[in-house]
Design a protein around this motif. Structure first.
Motif, PDB file in Angstrom:
ATOM      1  N   UNK A  39      72.273 -36.132  58.475  1.00  0.00           N
ATOM      2  CA  UNK A  39      72.919 -34.920  57.960  1.00  0.00           C
ATOM      3  C   UNK A  39      73.071 -35.031  56.444  1.00  0.00           C
ATOM      4  N   UNK A  40      72.656 -33.970  55.745  1.00  0.00           N
ATOM      5  CA  UNK A  40      72.848 -33.918  54.301  1.00  0.00           C
ATOM      6  C   UNK A  40      73.799 -32.769  54.014  1.00  0.00           C
ATOM      7  N   UNK A  41      74.895 -33.054  53.316  1.00  0.00           N
ATOM      8  CA  UNK A  41      75.878 -32.020  53.005  1.00  0.00           C
ATOM      9  C   UNK A  41      75.721 -31.562  51.572  1.00  0.00           C
ATOM     10  N   UNK A  42      75.702 -30.240  51.376  1.00  0.00           N
ATOM     11  CA  UNK A  42      75.557 -29.705  50.020  1.00  0.00           C
ATOM     12  C   UNK A  42      76.739 -28.829  49.663  1.00  0.00           C
ATOM     13  N   UNK A  43      77.099 -28.899  48.390  1.00  0.00           N
ATOM     14  CA  UNK A  43      78.168 -28.060  47.875  1.00  0.00           C
ATOM     15  C   UNK A  43      77.875 -27.770  46.414  1.00  0.00           C
ATOM     16  N   UNK A  44      77.856 -26.511  46.048  1.00  0.00           N
ATOM     17  CA  UNK A  44      77.603 -26.107  44.655  1.00  0.00           C
ATOM     18  C   UNK A  44      76.351 -26.728  44.065  1.00  0.00           C
ATOM     19  N   UNK A 102      62.929 -38.496  52.208  1.00  0.00           N
ATOM     20  CA  UNK A 102      62.957 -38.241  53.646  1.00  0.00           C
ATOM     21  C   UNK A 102      61.746 -38.917  54.282  1.00  0.00           C
ATOM     22  N   UNK A 103      61.985 -39.896  55.165  1.00  0.00           N
ATOM     23  CA  UNK A 103      60.868 -40.618  55.782  1.00  0.00           C
ATOM     24  C   UNK A 103      60.167 -39.773  56.832  1.00  0.00           C
ATOM     25  N   UNK A 104      58.928 -40.137  57.124  1.00  0.00           N
ATOM     26  CA  UNK A 104      58.096 -39.418  58.075  1.00  0.00           C
ATOM     27  C   UNK A 104      58.768 -39.332  59.447  1.00  0.00           C
ATOM     28  N   UNK A 105      58.753 -38.144  60.030  1.00  0.00           N
ATOM     29  CA  UNK A 105      59.239 -37.957  61.393  1.00  0.00           C
ATOM     30  C   UNK A 105      60.742 -37.747  61.514  1.00  0.00           C
ATOM     31  N   UNK A 106      61.472 -37.811  60.403  1.00  0.00           N
ATOM     32  CA  UNK A 106      62.928 -37.648  60.486  1.00  0.00           C
ATOM     33  C   UNK A 106      63.299 -36.174  60.706  1.00  0.00           C
ATOM     34  N   UNK A 107      64.365 -35.961  61.496  1.00  0.00           N
ATOM     35  CA  UNK A 107      64.869 -34.606  61.748  1.00  0.00           C
ATOM     36  C   UNK A 107      66.176 -34.464  60.961  1.00  0.00           C
ATOM     37  N   UNK A 108      66.092 -33.782  59.821  1.00  0.00           N
ATOM     38  CA  UNK A 108      67.211 -33.708  58.888  1.00  0.00           C
ATOM     39  C   UNK A 108      67.887 -32.344  58.994  1.00  0.00           C
ATOM     40  N   UNK A 109      69.198 -32.330  59.093  1.00  0.00           N
ATOM     41  CA  UNK A 109      69.923 -31.060  59.055  1.00  0.00           C
ATOM     42  C   UNK A 109      70.713 -31.000  57.751  1.00  0.00           C
ATOM     43  N   UNK A 110      70.518 -29.914  57.005  1.00  0.00           N
ATOM     44  CA  UNK A 110      71.252 -29.710  55.759  1.00  0.00           C
ATOM     45  C   UNK A 110      72.399 -28.744  56.040  1.00  0.00           C
ATOM     46  N   UNK A 111      73.617 -29.152  55.734  1.00  0.00           N
ATOM     47  CA  UNK A 111      74.767 -28.283  55.979  1.00  0.00           C
ATOM     48  C   UNK A 111      75.445 -27.936  54.660  1.00  0.00           C
ATOM     49  N   UNK A 112      76.202 -26.865  54.692  1.00  0.00           N
ATOM     50  CA  UNK A 112      76.906 -26.403  53.509  1.00  0.00           C
ATOM     51  C   UNK A 112      77.229 -24.934  53.673  1.00  0.00           C
ATOM     52  N   UNK A 115      85.128 -31.139  56.010  1.00  0.00           N
ATOM     53  CA  UNK A 115      86.112 -30.428  55.188  1.00  0.00           C
ATOM     54  C   UNK A 115      85.835 -30.673  53.715  1.00  0.00           C
ATOM     55  N   UNK A 116      85.345 -31.868  53.430  1.00  0.00           N
ATOM     56  CA  UNK A 116      84.982 -32.213  52.053  1.00  0.00           C
ATOM     57  C   UNK A 116      83.766 -31.375  51.607  1.00  0.00           C
ATOM     58  N   UNK A 117      82.766 -31.278  52.512  1.00  0.00           N
ATOM     59  CA  UNK A 117      81.544 -30.518  52.177  1.00  0.00           C
ATOM     60  C   UNK A 117      81.871 -29.040  51.979  1.00  0.00           C
ATOM     61  N   UNK A 118      82.688 -28.501  52.885  1.00  0.00           N
ATOM     62  CA  UNK A 118      83.002 -27.075  52.831  1.00  0.00           C
ATOM     63  C   UNK A 118      84.095 -26.751  51.818  1.00  0.00           C
ATOM     64  N   UNK A 119      84.835 -27.789  51.427  1.00  0.00           N
ATOM     65  CA  UNK A 119      85.893 -27.570  50.440  1.00  0.00           C
ATOM     66  C   UNK A 119      87.055 -26.775  50.992  1.00  0.00           C
ATOM     67  N   UNK A 120      87.249 -26.832  52.336  1.00  0.00           N
ATOM     68  CA  UNK A 120      88.359 -26.104  52.961  1.00  0.00           C
ATOM     69  C   UNK A 120      88.565 -26.654  54.362  1.00  0.00           C
ATOM     70  N   UNK A 121      89.711 -26.361  54.996  1.00  0.00           N
ATOM     71  CA  UNK A 121      89.914 -26.798  56.383  1.00  0.00           C
ATOM     72  C   UNK A 121      88.875 -26.156  57.298  1.00  0.00           C
ATOM     73  N   UNK A 122      88.528 -26.813  58.402  1.00  0.00           N
ATOM     74  CA  UNK A 122      87.520 -26.273  59.319  1.00  0.00           C
ATOM     75  C   UNK A 122      88.075 -25.075  60.083  1.00  0.00           C
ATOM     76  N   UNK A 123      87.187 -24.146  60.429  1.00  0.00           N
ATOM     77  CA  UNK A 123      87.583 -22.956  61.175  1.00  0.00           C
ATOM     78  C   UNK A 123      86.726 -22.864  62.428  1.00  0.00           C
ATOM     79  N   UNK A 124      87.126 -21.973  63.339  1.00  0.00           N
ATOM     80  CA  UNK A 124      86.386 -21.868  64.603  1.00  0.00           C
ATOM     81  C   UNK A 124      84.969 -21.355  64.374  1.00  0.00           C
ATOM     82  N   UNK A 125      84.764 -20.553  63.310  1.00  0.00           N
ATOM     83  CA  UNK A 125      83.415 -20.008  63.072  1.00  0.00           C
ATOM     84  C   UNK A 125      82.442 -21.076  62.579  1.00  0.00           C
ATOM     85  N   UNK A 126      82.956 -22.284  62.275  1.00  0.00           N
ATOM     86  CA  UNK A 126      82.067 -23.377  61.873  1.00  0.00           C
ATOM     87  C   UNK A 126      81.392 -24.012  63.079  1.00  0.00           C
ATOM     88  N   UNK A 127      81.790 -23.582  64.279  1.00  0.00           N
ATOM     89  CA  UNK A 127      81.205 -24.123  65.514  1.00  0.00           C
ATOM     90  C   UNK A 127      80.400 -23.041  66.204  1.00  0.00           C
TER      91      UNK A 127
END
Lengths: 262, 256
Positions: free
Chosen positions: B218-223, B27-37, B241-253
């Motif tokens: 954005x960094x996506x994590x799974x298992x 991760x380079x200096x000053x980057x704003x990284x969001x990790x999702x999963x 959907x690949x990161x979450x391993x399922x179809x997207x739902x409204x609670x993901x927003x």
């Protein structure tokens, strides 16, 4: 609705264990009952003596001037012991709490020390220090200091272990050392409860301070013993009434003060 | 030059749970990284290895080329004082004043005796007030922390982290306990401050829209494995959907 016979029953092992537990307690009770010679008959036949003794317990208020000085000493013993014991208990509180201790070995040592402190009753501490330091208030203070440490450190470490761990994690993450973390994240969470415990221990210490006088550790207990030895029951009665009033007063104050804390 | 480097980081908890299975990132200096999963994907574990709140069982994390994983005692405390952290549940001392909570962020740089006595130098107190002003609640300095709303408490959390003068900021689900408008306000503050001070930031989130709105990357994590690493533009619904391993739902927003 299934029939009664078709309902699942708890496993046999559990039922046997419960029955054995009850049987064990019952057996121990019967044994202890016999060996202590406890019987209701003696209790009833003694009732007359009991009231005759009480009849003689008419307080002799002329004993008051003799009572005040040792009574004040009793309260002073409790007061000094509570403060010194509380101060000495503080480091042990944090060393004996799993979330604030330095390492597992220190934690174990602190907890073992606490167990030893608490396994010795106040009267035994007093007898011990009277033997070492001689008669008077000093062994009384020392005895109650140890007693206070044992009680307070135990109550305190249980309180510390029950705090919200969030702030601890936050300060650890910020690079604050252990002592700084304790001062900033632990003390504010436990301070009110600790002060309330200290008041409570003071209540206990006032009563204990009366009793330890009986083994020569200063205060009103020593005078009480003298009166009893001389069969001066009117003097004894005066002491009992005064102690009753003072303990009631201190308890009332302590309960009021504690209610203001939380 | 990478500011934060994860070298094949593996975390196995004592329960036998493998939370991270060999993560390598730069991760380079000053980057704003969001990790999702999803929860349990290893996001929390990942950011906690940066300040060694969780110690990797294998591999290492370096910050500014200092191996944090190998640091102990004073060296670890110095490394941590350069890394701010904010939490989902704020982790404030509720019975203490807001100012005292913020000042706690200065403890790492203070001699121990000053910290224990709470004898903060004048400039530290002034700096704590500045931090509160930067998160928009200068008037709350002498209020007890538990008297504030959730959004205000999280701002105190940011101010405390900021008081460390950190070069790295970690945020573990910082808006999960907040309502949608407050969530956006807090995230905007966090992003603005990171930008202004050039702070390298790692934020865990599970809201897709917020990740896209605020992230540089954005960094996506799974298992316990990184399964996506790219820009917000590349993080399409199909990728999530690949990161979450399922179809997207409204609670993901989070929504607005």
């Amino acid at each position: 609705m299934p029939e009664a016979s078709s309902l699942p029953r708890p496993p046999a092992a559990g039922r046997i264990k419960a029955a054995l537990t009850v049987a064990l307690f019952a057996a121990l009770f019967v044994l202890a009952f016999r060996q202590t010679g406890f019987n209701f008959q003696a209790l009833f036949s003694g009732t007359a003596d009991f009231f005759r003794f009480f009849g003689r317990l008419v307080p002799d208020w002329s004993a008051l001037p003799q009572i005040w000085p040792p009574l004040i000493q009793t309260i002073q013993i409790a007061y000094v012991a509570t403060i010194v014991g509380s101060l000495l208990a503080m480091p042990i509180v944090f060393l004996a709490s799993s979330n604030t201790s330095t390492d597992p070995v220190t934690l174990w040592i602190a907890r073992t020390l606490l167990t030893v402190l608490r396994s010795i009753p106040d009267l035994l501490w007093a007898a011990l220090f009277v033997a070492v330091l001689g008669l008077g208030a000093l062994p009384g203070v020392v005895a109650l200091v140890f007693f206070t440490m044992g009680v307070l450190a135990k109550l305190g470490s249980e309180t510390v272990e029950a705090i919200d761990p969030g702030p601890l994690e936050a300060l650890r993450a910020a690079g604050a050392g252990r002592n700084r973390t304790i001062v900033f994240a632990v003390v504010p969470q436990v301070a009110a409860t600790m002060v309330s415990y200290i008041l409570y221990v003071f209540e206990i210490n006032v009563r204990a301070s009366v009793v330890i006088g009986l083994v020569g550790a200063g205060g009103i207990g020593q005078l009480l013993l003298r009166y009893l030895n001389f069969f001066d029951y009117t003097g004894v009665a005066a002491i009992i009434v005064v102690i009753f009033a003072v303990v009631l007063l201190i308890d009332g104050f302590s309960v009021w003060a504690r209610s203001k804390l939380i | 030059m990478a500011h934060i480097r994860f070298n094949d980081v593996e975390v196995v908890y004592r329960t036998g749970l493998k939370a991270l299975k060999g993560v390598t990132l730069e991760i380079p200096r000053g980057q704003f990284v969001v990790v999702v999963g999803l929860s349990g994907a290893g996001k929390s574990t990942l950011i906690r290895t940066v300040n060694s709140l969780v110690v990797p069982t294998k591999g290492s994390v370096t910050v500014n080329d200092v191996n944090v994983t190998a640091s102990r005692g004073g060296a670890l405390r110095r490394a941590r004082s350069d890394i701010g952290m904010i939490f989902q549940t704020f982790n404030l001392v509720k019975r203490s004043s807001v100012l005292r909570n913020v000042l706690a962020g200065r403890l790492g740089d203070l001699p121990a005796w000053r910290g224990v006595l709470g004898a903060f130098p004048r400039e530290d107190v002034a700096y704590a007030h500045d931090c509160l002003a930067r998160v928009g609640i200068p008037e709350k300095a002498f209020v007890r922390a538990d008297a504030l709303s959730g959004g205000q408490q999280q701002r105190v959390g940011i101010a405390r982290a900021l008081a460390q003068k950190p070069s790295v900021m970690l945020a573990d689900e910082p808006v999960a306990s907040l309502d949608p408008p407050t969530s956006h306000a807090v995230m905007s503050d966090l992003k603005r401050i990171a930008r202004e001070d050039g702070i390298t930031t790692i934020v865990n989130l599970h809201f897709i829209d917020m990740a896209r709105d605020y992230a540089d990357r954005i960094i996506g994590m799974r298992d316990g494995v990184v399964v996506f690493d790219g820009t917000p533009d590349e993080a399409t619904d199909a990728v999530f959907e690949e990161i979450y391993g399922r179809p997207l739902e409204s609670k993901d927003l989070r929504g607005a």
